[in-house]
Motif scaffolding. Structure first.
Motif, PDB file in Angstrom:
ATOM      1  N   UNK A   9       0.847  -1.202   0.000  1.00 21.16           N
ATOM      2  CA  UNK A   9       0.000   0.000   0.000  1.00 21.16           C
ATOM      3  C   UNK A   9       0.878   1.246   0.000  1.00 21.16           C
ATOM      4  N   UNK A  10       1.920   1.256   0.852  1.00 25.40           N
ATOM      5  CA  UNK A  10       2.809   2.417   0.896  1.00 25.40           C
ATOM      6  C   UNK A  10       3.544   2.598  -0.430  1.00 25.40           C
ATOM      7  N   UNK A  11       3.885   1.502  -1.080  1.00 24.57           N
ATOM      8  CA  UNK A  11       4.547   1.570  -2.383  1.00 24.57           C
ATOM      9  C   UNK A  11       3.634   2.259  -3.410  1.00 24.57           C
ATOM     10  N   UNK A  12       2.362   1.875  -3.427  1.00 19.34           N
ATOM     11  CA  UNK A  12       1.420   2.507  -4.350  1.00 19.34           C
ATOM     12  C   UNK A  12       1.204   3.979  -4.016  1.00 19.34           C
ATOM     13  N   UNK A  13       1.094   4.289  -2.728  1.00 20.54           N
ATOM     14  CA  UNK A  13       0.939   5.688  -2.315  1.00 20.54           C
ATOM     15  C   UNK A  13       2.168   6.486  -2.724  1.00 20.54           C
ATOM     16  N   UNK A  14       3.357   5.911  -2.557  1.00 16.92           N
ATOM     17  CA  UNK A  14       4.590   6.581  -2.935  1.00 16.92           C
ATOM     18  C   UNK A  14       4.627   6.883  -4.435  1.00 16.92           C
ATOM     19  N   UNK A  15       4.261   5.911  -5.234  1.00 14.88           N
ATOM     20  CA  UNK A  15       4.246   6.107  -6.693  1.00 14.88           C
ATOM     21  C   UNK A  15       3.218   7.171  -7.083  1.00 14.88           C
ATOM     22  N   UNK A  16       2.022   7.084  -6.521  1.00 22.85           N
ATOM     23  CA  UNK A  16       0.975   8.055  -6.846  1.00 22.85           C
ATOM     24  C   UNK A  16       1.338   9.456  -6.365  1.00 22.85           C
ATOM     25  N   UNK A  17       1.968   9.550  -5.195  1.00 21.39           N
ATOM     26  CA  UNK A  17       2.380  10.856  -4.680  1.00 21.39           C
ATOM     27  C   UNK A  17       3.437  11.465  -5.596  1.00 21.39           C
ATOM     28  N   UNK A  18       4.387  10.656  -6.034  1.00 16.02           N
ATOM     29  CA  UNK A  18       5.411  11.140  -6.954  1.00 16.02           C
ATOM     30  C   UNK A  18       4.825  11.603  -8.279  1.00 16.02           C
ATOM     31  N   UNK A  19       3.900  10.821  -8.813  1.00 13.64           N
ATOM     32  CA  UNK A  19       3.250  11.204 -10.077  1.00 13.64           C
ATOM     33  C   UNK A  19       2.434  12.483  -9.924  1.00 13.64           C
ATOM     34  N   UNK A  52       0.161  13.366  -0.334  1.00 16.69           N
ATOM     35  CA  UNK A  52       1.308  13.756   0.483  1.00 16.69           C
ATOM     36  C   UNK A  52       1.074  13.389   1.948  1.00 16.69           C
ATOM     37  N   UNK A  53      -0.104  13.688   2.451  1.00 18.05           N
ATOM     38  CA  UNK A  53      -0.439  13.345   3.834  1.00 18.05           C
ATOM     39  C   UNK A  53      -0.424  11.831   4.022  1.00 18.05           C
ATOM     40  N   UNK A  54      -0.973  11.089   3.059  1.00 15.31           N
ATOM     41  CA  UNK A  54      -0.969   9.627   3.142  1.00 15.31           C
ATOM     42  C   UNK A  54       0.464   9.093   3.116  1.00 15.31           C
ATOM     43  N   UNK A  55       1.328   9.702   2.320  1.00 17.90           N
ATOM     44  CA  UNK A  55       2.732   9.288   2.229  1.00 17.90           C
ATOM     45  C   UNK A  55       3.438   9.492   3.563  1.00 17.90           C
ATOM     46  N   UNK A  75      15.249  10.914   5.627  1.00 14.90           N
ATOM     47  CA  UNK A  75      15.513  10.853   4.185  1.00 14.90           C
ATOM     48  C   UNK A  75      14.225  10.536   3.435  1.00 14.90           C
ATOM     49  N   UNK A  76      13.471   9.569   3.940  1.00 14.74           N
ATOM     50  CA  UNK A  76      12.217   9.160   3.297  1.00 14.74           C
ATOM     51  C   UNK A  76      11.222  10.310   3.297  1.00 14.74           C
ATOM     52  N   UNK A  80       9.858  13.246  -0.117  1.00 13.18           N
ATOM     53  CA  UNK A  80       8.519  13.652  -0.543  1.00 13.18           C
ATOM     54  C   UNK A  80       8.495  15.109  -0.993  1.00 13.18           C
ATOM     55  N   UNK A  81       9.556  15.855  -0.698  1.00 14.74           N
ATOM     56  CA  UNK A  81       9.628  17.273  -1.069  1.00 14.74           C
ATOM     57  C   UNK A  81      10.412  17.517  -2.349  1.00 14.74           C
ATOM     58  N   UNK A  82      10.971  16.450  -2.914  1.00 18.56           N
ATOM     59  CA  UNK A  82      11.845  16.563  -4.082  1.00 18.56           C
ATOM     60  C   UNK A  82      11.190  15.826  -5.263  1.00 18.56           C
ATOM     61  N   UNK A  83      11.149  16.455  -6.449  1.00 19.61           N
ATOM     62  CA  UNK A  83      10.625  15.716  -7.603  1.00 19.61           C
ATOM     63  C   UNK A  83      11.417  14.419  -7.803  1.00 19.61           C
ATOM     64  N   UNK A  84      10.737  13.360  -8.100  1.00 17.93           N
ATOM     65  CA  UNK A  84      11.287  12.016  -8.297  1.00 17.93           C
ATOM     66  C   UNK A  84      11.753  11.370  -6.988  1.00 17.93           C
TER      67      UNK A  84
END
Length: 94
Positions: A9-19, A52-55, A75-76, A80-84
């Motif tokens: 779930x966190x992996x999907x949230x991370x990908x969606x947040x980045x996109x 972002x909040x979910x991440x 670091x993690x 969330x504040x840096x593109x990519x």
């Protein structure tokens, strides 16, 4: 919820947040400031804010179960504040 499912779930949230961050920066913002179309920023901004909040909540939730130290958590969260950045987290820490 099992740890593997939480990671997924966190992996999907991370990908969606980045996109959502990339869409906001490279599509919505130019539409607003170059072509004077602010609607996309309103919609993408809300989606990105929720993701972002979910991440952040997901990273804090997985801090202890994945045995991250405090530096890794920073670091993690900083990614969330840096593109990519969320894509880097998804590859390196998950």
């Amino acid at each position: 919820m099992p740890l593997e499912k939480q990671k997924k779930v966190f992996k999907y949230v991370s990908i969606l947040e980045g996109l959502s961050f990339l869409l906001l920066l490279f599509i919505a913002m130019p539409l607003k400031y170059i072509w004077e179309m602010p609607q996309m920023v309103q919609q993408m901004g809300m989606a990105h804010g929720v993701l972002f909040i979910a991440y952040v909540m997901g990273a804090i939730w997985l801090f202890k179960p994945l045995n991250w130290n405090f530096k890794e958590l920073l670091v993690i969260l900083g990614c969330s504040l840096v593109p990519f950045g969320p894509f880097y987290v998804e590859k390196k820490y998950l």
